[in-house]
Design an enzyme around this catalytic site. Structure first.
Site, PDB file in Angstrom:
ATOM      1  CG  ASN A  92       8.827  89.995  58.653  1.00 18.23           C
ATOM      2  OD1 ASN A  92       8.237  91.062  58.767  1.00 18.23           O
ATOM      3  ND2 ASN A  92       8.225  88.848  58.405  1.00 18.23           N
ATOM      4  CB  CYS A 132      12.637  79.391  60.034  1.00 13.61           C
ATOM      5  SG  CYS A 132      12.920  81.027  59.371  1.00 13.61           S
TER       6      CYS A 132
END
Lengths: 444, 444
Positions: free
Chosen positions: A296, A32
């Site tokens: 995550n 990202c």
């Protein structure tokens, strides 16, 4: 690697052997962050790496870099891997298998798509190649294909690098994760920033010059000169190994798991990150969402479960935030078309409000749209486009959605108020209040 | 006036006559904005007035300014009011009565407390008087008594006006709405800003000079020279009329209402704003919280109900945000001592995290503390002290508290993530994750 680290926290090397395969050059990095690296806001690529291969190895994880798994043998509980440097192949056995194969960028089979000067931005290697290309480029015209998150973020990055940026998108409005009326606000803001946006653009080929490098992007309508082309067409789950092994895939090609992130129908295989589909708690359907924060969480859940602990990933509501320069963009829950597809009847309410008390310096305008179910008034989704202080307000709606709140409950929420932080009614509540009236007006 | 306006929206002047009494010079103003007016961030006082008396009258509300209600005659459904200019008194009858008498600043009966140079900051008139005093003051030493919201906001305001500021507070740490460990962070930050904070300070008297003006503030320990003194000691419900009329008051002296904001035991009397107590949804007890956002919601609910519509105010979770210069302060739910007083057993978890991805420019540190119930893991409260992007994150916890979520559910929330807006795990989730472990470690 989040799963590996999480498992290692619970079980030491004497209790659990962990082997990890990575075909690339990097581990545990923030994909990202690549647009901000390209744009020059962030030094890269080291800044984007949360944990290096060496750090993982120090924690007792047998990490094999530049090693690609080429086959899953689920019956005999082993995987075949190829060392990409030496070309050697070997089998490694397992008791528990975790698949975290990620996603691959969509790359339509267009003439010229593989020409030098056409870049994806999925991996740190991609980022480095793009930066090298920008440094070497002679002209200053960039074309971005696709106006989703990566597309608009790359538009900003290229603008910051001094490029004239044109964004071509198939949709009428950029950011198709928003309803078109909210996407229009993004387009207007991008135009205001000097980014040329072209909607309804069907790219047909990449044109190259005598040197074989990209020179333009052609649509059915027009040719757009380009010294560099960035593809931001989204991603699809990278599940070719899983498919070949007969593991269950969903509508979008992602692996299907249970709530513990174990692959459905398997006792000894887990999967997480961009290669899985996740349950959308609002529509009750599986979706594919490639986002580091979900990956995550998956890793943490998987790490606990494979190490004999316990964790679940209940699902998502589809929250996403982004920005183009000072424009902030946020969404959660269902768009109008999602709600229709889910068989829901709904009302919408759109308001303009400010990030702070109107009289306080820096109060910035934002537009908030909410969707609420007819009759019940249940919140179904929210979208925000605005300036500083706009995007993260979507969290209010995200939590309310997760809790199944009605817009009336949203109006009654006790949110942080002080003039430097919010008007007396938070913008999300102003929209909810209007939605309450709309629900009432729509009747049964 | 929110109740009056809300009722007027539902019922025109032919259907409902609305008479409003206001003893001051202003209507519908943001008292919360006064510190920013004093500090020079906001032009005042007109900027702080959302609606003038004339605007209310144009909407068909018979507003009688500078007219103080002196008696409620509930049996005969009438109120006695005195015109503060002419001194004339008269009775006005009603079918439905709304009490919105607000709160009065606490002003301990200390010697010298009424001396020129000692200021409250409750009304726009107070703000004007203070600004006049600052303009006329010869010295540049200010003492603020009280280190709650108004106290710390006024410390910032006076600092911006070029004053040497000393804040005296009875508590060991400023911001007693936070736990002391979090208050300590506020004190350290205030010290860093050049504000002198004195904890454990018991003010005994205000000392005056030969001209009768304030010259110092004396505590049991010391004398603090002062050219101007600002009182920020909090407020108490202004319910003397209600008390005289025998209406039910709670532990903190505020009116007690039902969920429709109707005064308990009465069919024809409503009350809202700073003069009522509200239900704390976490502790299940009534509290007094003077905050414009609650007052405004009360007004909307009352307006609907007196006009024959329907609305309720379900209660609060105790959310509040504030700032001192660039330091942001937020809290919601129960402090440790509130939880103990409510008979709850709990664990706490405190973490340091950043407002954005660590590698993204402008990532600012913040400290987040959460309280969770033992065994159930239910979230009980959250406190945040940090820099830009810290305060409004408390909304995540506020919504989760309202929904009765556990810290485990908080960890699983789908919150907005992108590097410019948040780390992969939102700071509130990082704290919740630590609390999950603490709940587990605490066992039954």
């Amino acid at each position: 690697m989040a799963a590996a680290s999480g498992a290692r926290r619970l079980r030491g090397p004497d209790e659990l052997e962990i082997v990890a395969f990575e075909r690339g050059h990097f581990t545990s990095y923030s994909a990202c962050g690549i647009p901000y690296w390209v744009g020059g806001d962030v030094d890269g690529p080291d800044e984007l790496v949360a944990r290096t291969p060496e750090q993982h190895r120090e924690r007792g994880i047998a990490l094999r870099m530049r090693t690609e798994v080429t086959e899953l043998d689920l019956e005999r509980q082993r995987v075949r891997a190829r060392d990409l440097e030496s070309g050697e192949e070997s089998w490694t056995g397992y008791d528990k298998l975790v698949l975290a194969t990620g996603a691959r960028p969509l790359r339509p089979a267009l003439p010229g798509i593989d020409a030098p000067g056409v870049h994806g931005v999925q991996t740190l290697d991609d980022g480095r190649e793009l930066l090298d290309a920008l440094a070497a480029a002679e002209g200053r015209r960039a074309v971005v294909v696709g106006a989703g998150y990566i597309g608009v973020e790359m538009a900003e990055a290229l603008l910051k690098r001094g490029y004239e940026v044109t964004v071509l998108d198939r949709g009428e409005q950029p950011m198709s994760t928003l309803d078109p009326d909210m996407g229009r606000l993004v387009r207007e803001a991008m135009d205001g920033l000097g980014i040329t946006t072209v909607g309804g653009a069907e790219v047909t080929r990449i044109l190259t010059g005598d040197d074989g490098r990209v020179r333009a992007v052609a649509t059915t309508e027009e040719e757009y000169p380009a010294d560099v082309v960035v593809l931001g067409l989204g991603v699809a789950p990278e599940t070719s190994l899983a498919r070949a092994a007969g593991l269950p895939l969903g509508e979008y090609g992602g692996l299907l798991t249970d709530l513990s992130m174990r692959v459905r129908g398997r006792e000894d295989v887990w999967a997480g990150g961009d290669c899985v589909e996740v349950l959308d708690l609002v529509s009750g359907r599986e979706r594919h969402i490639a986002l580091g924060t979900h990956a995550n969480k998956h890793g943490q859940v998987i790490g606990a479960n494979v190490a004999g602990g316990y964790g679940t990933f209940p699902g998502v509501v589809g929250t996403a935030v982004s920005k183009v320069c000072s424009l902030e963009i946020a969404r959660t829950g269902l768009r109008e078309k999602d709600a229709r597809a889910a068989g829901l009847r709904f009302v919408t309410a759109t308001v303009e409000a400010t990030s702070r008390a109107g009289y306080y310096p820096g109060a910035a305008p934002m537009t908030v749209k909410v969707l609420a179910e007819r009759r019940t008034g249940r919140l179904l989704g929210a979208q925000i486009v605005g300036r500083e202080g706009a995007a993260k307000r979507v969290d209010i709606a995200a939590v309310a959605l997760t809790a199944g709140m009605t817009v009336e409950q949203l109006v009654a929420l006790d949110l942080g108020y002080a003039p430097p932080f919010s008007p007396v009614w938070d913008p999300v509540q102003v929209a909810a209040r209007k939605a309450v009236s709309a629900v009432r007006a729509a009747g049964g």
